[in-house]
Design a protein around this motif. Sequence first.
Motif, PDB file in Angstrom:
ATOM      1  N   GLN A 119      22.366 -10.061 100.913  1.00  0.00           N
ATOM      2  CA  GLN A 119      22.554  -9.917 101.528  1.00  0.00           C
ATOM      3  C   GLN A 119      20.956  -8.693 102.276  1.00  0.00           C
ATOM      4  N   PHE A 120      20.117  -8.262 101.693  1.00  0.00           N
ATOM      5  CA  PHE A 120      18.864  -8.726 101.466  1.00  0.00           C
ATOM      6  C   PHE A 120      18.183  -9.365 102.871  1.00  0.00           C
ATOM      7  N   GLU A 121      18.324 -10.791 102.547  1.00  0.00           N
ATOM      8  CA  GLU A 121      17.909 -11.744 104.100  1.00  0.00           C
ATOM      9  C   GLU A 121      18.427 -11.568 104.954  1.00  0.00           C
ATOM     10  N   ALA A 122      20.017 -11.125 105.121  1.00  0.00           N
ATOM     11  CA  ALA A 122      20.615 -10.281 106.423  1.00  0.00           C
ATOM     12  C   ALA A 122      20.512  -8.536 107.009  1.00  0.00           C
ATOM     13  N   ALA A 123      19.477  -8.490 105.917  1.00  0.00           N
ATOM     14  CA  ALA A 123      19.404  -6.822 106.520  1.00  0.00           C
ATOM     15  C   ALA A 123      18.194  -7.176 107.348  1.00  0.00           C
ATOM     16  N   LEU A 124      16.986  -7.489 106.279  1.00  0.00           N
ATOM     17  CA  LEU A 124      15.456  -8.366 107.147  1.00  0.00           C
ATOM     18  C   LEU A 124      15.415  -8.471 108.770  1.00  0.00           C
ATOM     19  N   THR A 125      17.064 -10.307 108.930  1.00  0.00           N
ATOM     20  CA  THR A 125      16.763 -10.616 109.812  1.00  0.00           C
ATOM     21  C   THR A 125      17.081 -10.050 110.941  1.00  0.00           C
ATOM     22  N   LEU A 181      11.106 -11.190 101.378  1.00  0.00           N
ATOM     23  CA  LEU A 181      10.192 -10.728 101.990  1.00  0.00           C
ATOM     24  C   LEU A 181       9.100 -11.332 102.793  1.00  0.00           C
ATOM     25  N   VAL A 182       8.227 -12.512 101.933  1.00  0.00           N
ATOM     26  CA  VAL A 182       7.655 -13.675 102.847  1.00  0.00           C
ATOM     27  C   VAL A 182       8.367 -14.443 104.317  1.00  0.00           C
ATOM     28  N   MET A 183       9.064 -14.668 103.578  1.00  0.00           N
ATOM     29  CA  MET A 183      10.522 -15.153 104.772  1.00  0.00           C
ATOM     30  C   MET A 183      10.320 -14.291 106.039  1.00  0.00           C
ATOM     31  N   ALA A 184      10.638 -12.878 105.673  1.00  0.00           N
ATOM     32  CA  ALA A 184      11.537 -12.199 106.587  1.00  0.00           C
ATOM     33  C   ALA A 184       9.667 -12.088 107.363  1.00  0.00           C
ATOM     34  N   HIS A 185       8.819 -12.052 106.957  1.00  0.00           N
ATOM     35  CA  HIS A 185       7.111 -11.658 107.509  1.00  0.00           C
ATOM     36  C   HIS A 185       6.774 -12.575 108.883  1.00  0.00           C
ATOM     37  N   ARG A 186       6.856 -13.884 107.927  1.00  0.00           N
ATOM     38  CA  ARG A 186       6.888 -15.265 109.336  1.00  0.00           C
ATOM     39  C   ARG A 186       7.859 -15.306 109.719  1.00  0.00           C
ATOM     40  N   ALA A 187       8.870 -14.946 109.850  1.00  0.00           N
ATOM     41  CA  ALA A 187      10.228 -15.148 111.111  1.00  0.00           C
ATOM     42  C   ALA A 187       9.665 -13.734 112.435  1.00  0.00           C
ATOM     43  N   ALA A 188       8.911 -12.880 111.762  1.00  0.00           N
ATOM     44  CA  ALA A 188       8.723 -11.541 112.341  1.00  0.00           C
ATOM     45  C   ALA A 188       7.423 -12.047 112.930  1.00  0.00           C
ATOM     46  N   GLN A 189       6.551 -12.689 112.718  1.00  0.00           N
ATOM     47  CA  GLN A 189       5.347 -13.488 112.980  1.00  0.00           C
ATOM     48  C   GLN A 189       5.451 -14.270 114.535  1.00  0.00           C
ATOM     49  N   ALA A 190       6.301 -14.943 113.672  1.00  0.00           N
ATOM     50  CA  ALA A 190       7.004 -16.500 114.758  1.00  0.00           C
ATOM     51  C   ALA A 190       7.263 -15.878 115.888  1.00  0.00           C
TER      52      ALA A 190
END
Length: 111
Positions: A30-36, A63-72
């Motif tokens: 749920q958290f991952e889906a919201a951030l994605t 959080l770290v994976m979402a941050h990396r995805a955003a940066q990418a």
Amino acid sequence: MTQFEARTATGTGRAVVSLAGECDLAVRDQFEAALTAAVRAAPEVLVDAAELRFLDSSGVHTLVMAHRAAQAEGRRLHLVNATGVVAHVLEVTGVADLLRPPGETGGNGRG
């Protein structure tokens, strides 16, 4: 059952994901889906942890994976208003520094 909520508000150029309750392995998807979704919706994502009472390693990882995805994608993800045990977990893992908004110094948010 874990009580967790991730509410997203999207405005011009920014999405705010407000977290409440306890973020652990049971709510990781749920958290991952919201951030994605937030990262896809706006060039800047602000994660507001003011109402978050608990964060485990799966939440930190998300959080770290979402941050990396955003940066990418040339986007930004920052976290604010962490307090108590959540702020402590973020500080000792170094994630507070990673996700701190530009211009903010020491301590993460209000805690």
